[in-house]
Scaffold this motif. Sequence first.
Motif, PDB file in Angstrom:
ATOM      1  N   GLN A 132     -99.020-123.595   1.565  1.00  0.00           N
ATOM      2  CA  GLN A 132     -98.921-123.054   2.917  1.00  0.00           C
ATOM      3  C   GLN A 132    -100.015-122.040   3.218  1.00  0.00           C
ATOM      4  N   GLY A 133    -100.410-121.280   2.235  1.00  0.00           N
ATOM      5  CA  GLY A 133    -101.399-120.227   2.471  1.00  0.00           C
ATOM      6  C   GLY A 133    -100.772-119.039   3.173  1.00  0.00           C
ATOM      7  N   GLY A 134    -100.803-117.890   2.546  1.00  0.00           N
ATOM      8  CA  GLY A 134    -100.234-116.683   3.142  1.00  0.00           C
ATOM      9  C   GLY A 134     -98.736-116.565   3.001  1.00  0.00           C
ATOM     10  N   VAL A 135     -98.110-117.449   2.219  1.00  0.00           N
ATOM     11  CA  VAL A 135     -96.670-117.388   1.989  1.00  0.00           C
ATOM     12  C   VAL A 135     -96.437-116.891   0.572  1.00  0.00           C
ATOM     13  N   HIS A 136     -95.624-115.848   0.441  1.00  0.00           N
ATOM     14  CA  HIS A 136     -95.299-115.284  -0.861  1.00  0.00           C
ATOM     15  C   HIS A 136     -93.791-115.379  -1.070  1.00  0.00           C
ATOM     16  N   LEU A 137     -93.391-115.792  -2.257  1.00  0.00           N
ATOM     17  CA  LEU A 137     -91.981-115.899  -2.598  1.00  0.00           C
ATOM     18  C   LEU A 137     -91.574-114.678  -3.418  1.00  0.00           C
ATOM     19  N   LEU A 138     -90.532-114.003  -2.985  1.00  0.00           N
ATOM     20  CA  LEU A 138     -90.015-112.829  -3.678  1.00  0.00           C
ATOM     21  C   LEU A 138     -88.672-113.214  -4.278  1.00  0.00           C
ATOM     22  N   ASP A 139     -88.632-113.390  -5.599  1.00  0.00           N
ATOM     23  CA  ASP A 139     -87.399-113.822  -6.257  1.00  0.00           C
ATOM     24  C   ASP A 139     -86.526-112.616  -6.613  1.00  0.00           C
ATOM     25  N   GLY A 140     -85.384-112.901  -7.230  1.00  0.00           N
ATOM     26  CA  GLY A 140     -84.428-111.854  -7.561  1.00  0.00           C
ATOM     27  C   GLY A 140     -84.978-110.779  -8.477  1.00  0.00           C
ATOM     28  N   ARG A 141     -85.801-111.153  -9.439  1.00  0.00           N
ATOM     29  CA  ARG A 141     -86.385-110.183 -10.372  1.00  0.00           C
ATOM     30  C   ARG A 141     -87.333-109.245  -9.636  1.00  0.00           C
ATOM     31  N   GLN A 142     -88.195-109.803  -8.797  1.00  0.00           N
ATOM     32  CA  GLN A 142     -89.113-108.972  -8.017  1.00  0.00           C
ATOM     33  C   GLN A 142     -88.354-108.136  -6.983  1.00  0.00           C
ATOM     34  N   LEU A 143     -87.310-108.710  -6.419  1.00  0.00           N
ATOM     35  CA  LEU A 143     -86.491-107.977  -5.458  1.00  0.00           C
ATOM     36  C   LEU A 143     -85.880-106.742  -6.106  1.00  0.00           C
ATOM     37  N   GLN A 144     -85.418-106.870  -7.334  1.00  0.00           N
ATOM     38  CA  GLN A 144     -84.842-105.725  -8.032  1.00  0.00           C
ATOM     39  C   GLN A 144     -85.888-104.652  -8.292  1.00  0.00           C
ATOM     40  N   ARG A 145     -87.081-105.052  -8.694  1.00  0.00           N
ATOM     41  CA  ARG A 145     -88.164-104.074  -8.886  1.00  0.00           C
ATOM     42  C   ARG A 145     -88.485-103.372  -7.579  1.00  0.00           C
ATOM     43  N   TRP A 146     -88.505-104.132  -6.481  1.00  0.00           N
ATOM     44  CA  TRP A 146     -88.776-103.581  -5.159  1.00  0.00           C
ATOM     45  C   TRP A 146     -87.678-102.587  -4.769  1.00  0.00           C
ATOM     46  N   ALA A 147     -86.421-102.942  -5.026  1.00  0.00           N
ATOM     47  CA  ALA A 147     -85.298-102.062  -4.702  1.00  0.00           C
ATOM     48  C   ALA A 147     -85.268-100.829  -5.600  1.00  0.00           C
ATOM     49  N   ASP A 148     -85.856-100.920  -6.786  1.00  0.00           N
ATOM     50  CA  ASP A 148     -85.919 -99.777  -7.703  1.00  0.00           C
ATOM     51  C   ASP A 148     -86.993 -98.768  -7.316  1.00  0.00           C
ATOM     52  N   GLY A 149     -87.910 -99.144  -6.432  1.00  0.00           N
ATOM     53  CA  GLY A 149     -88.921 -98.194  -5.992  1.00  0.00           C
ATOM     54  C   GLY A 149     -90.341 -98.707  -5.993  1.00  0.00           C
ATOM     55  N   ASP A 150     -90.602 -99.873  -6.595  1.00  0.00           N
ATOM     56  CA  ASP A 150     -91.951-100.436  -6.532  1.00  0.00           C
ATOM     57  C   ASP A 150     -92.270-100.823  -5.091  1.00  0.00           C
ATOM     58  N   THR A 151     -93.535-100.728  -4.728  1.00  0.00           N
ATOM     59  CA  THR A 151     -93.951-101.159  -3.396  1.00  0.00           C
ATOM     60  C   THR A 151     -94.360-102.628  -3.449  1.00  0.00           C
ATOM     61  N   LEU A 152     -94.532-103.234  -2.283  1.00  0.00           N
ATOM     62  CA  LEU A 152     -94.981-104.622  -2.247  1.00  0.00           C
ATOM     63  C   LEU A 152     -96.377-104.740  -2.825  1.00  0.00           C
ATOM     64  N   ASP A 153     -97.216-103.709  -2.642  1.00  0.00           N
ATOM     65  CA  ASP A 153     -98.558-103.723  -3.231  1.00  0.00           C
ATOM     66  C   ASP A 153     -98.486-103.781  -4.758  1.00  0.00           C
ATOM     67  N   GLU A 154     -97.548-103.014  -5.336  1.00  0.00           N
ATOM     68  CA  GLU A 154     -97.381-103.028  -6.791  1.00  0.00           C
ATOM     69  C   GLU A 154     -96.862-104.367  -7.284  1.00  0.00           C
ATOM     70  N   LEU A 155     -96.133-105.065  -6.433  1.00  0.00           N
ATOM     71  CA  LEU A 155     -95.657-106.403  -6.799  1.00  0.00           C
ATOM     72  C   LEU A 155     -96.724-107.477  -6.543  1.00  0.00           C
ATOM     73  N   GLY A 156     -97.821-107.082  -5.882  1.00  0.00           N
ATOM     74  CA  GLY A 156     -98.917-108.005  -5.621  1.00  0.00           C
ATOM     75  C   GLY A 156     -98.649-108.962  -4.481  1.00  0.00           C
ATOM     76  N   LEU A 157     -97.805-108.575  -3.519  1.00  0.00           N
ATOM     77  CA  LEU A 157     -97.445-109.508  -2.464  1.00  0.00           C
ATOM     78  C   LEU A 157     -98.339-109.505  -1.237  1.00  0.00           C
ATOM     79  N   PRO A 158     -98.386-108.439  -0.430  1.00  0.00           N
ATOM     80  CA  PRO A 158     -99.145-108.586   0.824  1.00  0.00           C
ATOM     81  C   PRO A 158    -100.625-108.717   0.563  1.00  0.00           C
ATOM     82  N   GLY A 159    -101.231-109.654   1.280  1.00  0.00           N
ATOM     83  CA  GLY A 159    -102.626-109.977   1.109  1.00  0.00           C
ATOM     84  C   GLY A 159    -103.510-108.861   1.493  1.00  0.00           C
TER      85      GLY A 159
END
Length: 191
Positions: free
Chosen positions: A164-191
């Motif tokens: 698709q290009g520009g589509v990122h999938l955030l699974d349960g493991r990444q969601l938990q890291r995000w909810a724990d305080g990591d930013t989307l940049d730290e997860l490597g998501l937004p372009g």
Amino acid sequence: MLPAFVGLGLAVLAPVVLLVWLYRTLGVGGLVLGVVLIAVATTAGLRLRRTVVRRRGGRYTPDELARLDDQGLAVAAARILRRDGWRVVDLTVREGRPRLYARDRQGRELDVAFRPVVTSDEDEGMSGPAPLREAGRPRGDRLTRVVVHLGGYSRADVLWASRQGGVHLLDGRQLQRWADGDTLDELGLPG
């Protein structure tokens, strides 16, 4: 302002009235019982308040995330995005399914969709792409599409997103890291 003063007055007056009534009814034992009851109620209230404040601040435990339904997951994601400095618009009413649009100070834009919350047995049998429809906005260079899911994604979903290009999938493991305080940049998501 008046309701705040009335609430404060009741918060102070109610325990005093309870202690006086218990003392007159049961004597010193009633007074001790009243103090213990007030201490237990205060402790429970503070613990509940701490949990509510933490959630409103965009931090969730794994157990709290696991109990969320589709709409609850959208509310949690909106709170987490706001915690990270994104301005969030809820497009759920317009789209019919939970959907968010977010923009940060650098002008980056997110189109956040949610894969339906299902039981683990149903999740195993699901295949095909994650549900991501156009939100009615023209696609810009800064728009990043994110699909959030409490579980994991199949190989077919990952292949679909990569095409698709520009589509990122955030699974349960990444969601938990995000909810724990990591930013989307730290997860490597937004372009």
